[in-house]
Write an enzyme that holds these catalytic residues in place. Sequence first.
Site, PDB file in Angstrom:
ATOM      1  N   LYS A   1      61.227  82.767  38.581  1.00  0.00           N
ATOM      2  CA  LYS A   1      61.405  81.889  39.740  1.00  0.00           C
ATOM      3  C   LYS A   1      62.736  81.136  39.636  1.00  0.00           C
ATOM      4  O   LYS A   1      63.774  81.765  39.652  1.00  0.00           O
ATOM      5  CB  LYS A   1      60.194  80.953  39.848  1.00  0.00           C
ATOM      6  CG  LYS A   1      58.840  81.658  39.675  1.00  0.00           C
ATOM      7  CD  LYS A   1      58.533  82.654  40.781  1.00  0.00           C
ATOM      8  CE  LYS A   1      57.334  83.553  40.476  1.00  0.00           C
ATOM      9  NZ  LYS A   1      56.106  82.899  40.090  1.00  0.00           N
TER      10      LYS A   1
ATOM     11  N   TYR B   1      47.961  78.717  40.068  1.00  0.00           N
ATOM     12  CA  TYR B   1      48.596  79.989  40.418  1.00  0.00           C
ATOM     13  C   TYR B   1      47.539  81.101  40.339  1.00  0.00           C
ATOM     14  O   TYR B   1      46.815  81.206  39.340  1.00  0.00           O
ATOM     15  CB  TYR B   1      49.746  80.273  39.447  1.00  0.00           C
ATOM     16  CG  TYR B   1      50.401  81.602  39.694  1.00  0.00           C
ATOM     17  CD1 TYR B   1      51.177  81.813  40.835  1.00  0.00           C
ATOM     18  CD2 TYR B   1      50.219  82.667  38.821  1.00  0.00           C
ATOM     19  CE1 TYR B   1      51.759  83.042  41.079  1.00  0.00           C
ATOM     20  CE2 TYR B   1      50.803  83.900  39.060  1.00  0.00           C
ATOM     21  CZ  TYR B   1      51.566  84.081  40.192  1.00  0.00           C
ATOM     22  OH  TYR B   1      52.134  85.298  40.439  1.00  0.00           O
TER      23      TYR B   1
ATOM     24  N   ASP C   1      52.589  74.274  32.822  1.00  0.00           N
ATOM     25  CA  ASP C   1      53.359  75.295  33.536  1.00  0.00           C
ATOM     26  C   ASP C   1      54.438  74.562  34.326  1.00  0.00           C
ATOM     27  O   ASP C   1      54.147  73.896  35.320  1.00  0.00           O
ATOM     28  CB  ASP C   1      52.421  76.094  34.453  1.00  0.00           C
ATOM     29  CG  ASP C   1      53.131  77.265  35.139  1.00  0.00           C
ATOM     30  OD1 ASP C   1      54.352  77.157  35.385  1.00  0.00           O
ATOM     31  OD2 ASP C   1      52.460  78.268  35.431  1.00  0.00           O
TER      32      ASP C   1
ATOM     33  N   ARG D   1      61.440  93.706  18.373  1.00  0.00           N
ATOM     34  CA  ARG D   1      60.265  93.002  18.909  1.00  0.00           C
ATOM     35  C   ARG D   1      60.165  91.621  18.265  1.00  0.00           C
ATOM     36  O   ARG D   1      59.880  90.630  18.918  1.00  0.00           O
ATOM     37  CB  ARG D   1      58.985  93.808  18.683  1.00  0.00           C
ATOM     38  CG  ARG D   1      57.748  93.049  19.119  1.00  0.00           C
ATOM     39  CD  ARG D   1      56.474  93.855  19.345  1.00  0.00           C
ATOM     40  NE  ARG D   1      56.343  95.057  18.567  1.00  0.00           N
ATOM     41  CZ  ARG D   1      56.062  95.120  17.265  1.00  0.00           C
ATOM     42  NH1 ARG D   1      55.851  94.021  16.573  1.00  0.00           N
ATOM     43  NH2 ARG D   1      55.980  96.284  16.648  1.00  0.00           N
TER      44      ARG D   1
HETATM   45  C1  LIG Z   1      54.916  83.307  39.399  1.00  0.00           C
HETATM   46  C2  LIG Z   1      54.177  82.325  38.590  1.00  0.00           C
HETATM   47  C3  LIG Z   1      53.523  82.715  37.412  1.00  0.00           C
HETATM   48  C4  LIG Z   1      53.516  84.159  36.931  1.00  0.00           C
HETATM   49  O1  LIG Z   1      54.792  84.571  36.563  1.00  0.00           O
HETATM   50  P1  LIG Z   1      55.342  86.087  36.695  1.00  0.00           P
HETATM   51  O2  LIG Z   1      56.736  85.968  36.237  1.00  0.00           O
HETATM   52  O3  LIG Z   1      55.186  86.492  38.124  1.00  0.00           O
HETATM   53  O4  LIG Z   1      54.487  86.933  35.816  1.00  0.00           O
HETATM   54  C5  LIG Z   1      52.888  81.733  36.676  1.00  0.00           C
HETATM   55  N1  LIG Z   1      52.866  80.437  37.071  1.00  0.00           N
HETATM   56  C6  LIG Z   1      53.465  80.054  38.211  1.00  0.00           C
HETATM   57  C7  LIG Z   1      53.415  78.617  38.610  1.00  0.00           C
HETATM   58  C8  LIG Z   1      54.138  80.965  39.013  1.00  0.00           C
HETATM   59  O5  LIG Z   1      54.725  80.570  40.143  1.00  0.00           O
END
Ligand SMILES: *Cc1c(COP(=O)(O)O)cnc(C)c1O
Length: 386
Positions: A195, A98, A170, A46
């Site tokens: 993504k 998001y 982000d 961890r």
């Molecule tokens: C998908 C997404 C998230 C969340 O991520 P997960 O991997 O689905 O938990 C956060 N910010 C953005 C911009 C996203 O597209």
Amino acid sequence: MKIESHLAQIGSVQEPVTGAVSFPVYQATAFRHPKLGQSTGFDYARTKSPTRAVLEEAAAKLESGDAGFACSSGMAALQTIFAYFSQGDHLIVSLDLYGGTYRLLERIMSRFGVTASYVDTNDIDGMSSLLQPNTKAVLIETPTNPLMMITDLERVCSWAKSRGLLTIVDNTLLTPYLQRPIELGADIVIHSATKYLGGHNDVLAGLIITKGEELSKEMAILHNSIGAVLGPQDSWLLMRGMKTLALRMERHQYNATKIAEYLLEHPAIDDVYYPALPHHPGHDVQNKQSSGNTGIFSFRLKDARYIEPILRHIKLIAFAESLGGVESLMTYPAVQTHADIPEEIRKAVGVDDRLLRFSVGIEHVDDLIEDLEQALREAKQEIEEQ
Ligand SMILES: *Cc1c(COP(=O)(O)O)cnc(C)c1O
């Protein structure tokens, strides 16, 4: 060395025992100590795990940060970051956010006394008016999803710094290949690596990258204490995806630009929201702060009756909820990704019932346009027959 070379070489030439070109999956949670008071650098998985450590080091380097932390999802990464704050702290957050981030802040963090105000983060006056004595940070998405609003990162980071606030960005949509927020003044970068970084719709992962020794130390404590860490198999899969990031992003943006231009001319389409298009309000700032465009955009139909038949008739493009993979996906934000955002906020930013989001894959652009063309044609015919 250029970023393309760093990406292709993630995990290569680092395995000292066999020289394996692909870094191995160390499927171990415990590590033998040579003797009392000694450690190989690994004690318990961890805290630190060999395969994950290679990924984390690469992430820090790619984003020009000091430390990287791999988490079990993008939401786990955000939760770990939010745990940095304390009861009574306040955050200023991008309005077109998001949906999952909004839900985490409003349903969960609010119960722990961490509050958030939502604003167009490109509007410095608007942000200034939201400042409270307990405001601690600004959380920015740029481009936003789905409306692709652009925030001038250099400007906002320097504003935040002058007021003693942390800036969290982000960077999921652009990835470090196209935009590096820490170089523009940000303190923390977060990714849903599910993504573009993973890129193949097959691994759920999140990354945190921090700048500064103190912040990096604190984040290591949070990451280890919360424990929402990425496993060795998924760390390996993510690195495998990241090796081709540069190639994929080039094709994603090439395809997206061609299709956005095609849709903009289509008689059934009201508007297309993509910063590569010269009429987009964020076009110039986007060009200044990043070296290219993401592979997703949104478009608004003139008539909401088109939505249902389009989603039924697309064949190559899948009607599904995600973005950033090699396969093209179409999403209906109002009922899918953004369903948790209250209607008045959704409407205020423009996520209405005529808006579709398109995550353009790396298929041949002609096949994608042909698929859209036939779906739009079928939809038109059905509407006329009603
Ligand atoms: C998908 C997404 C998230 C969340 O991520 P997960 O991997 O689905 O938990 C956060 N910010 C953005 C911009 C996203 O597209």
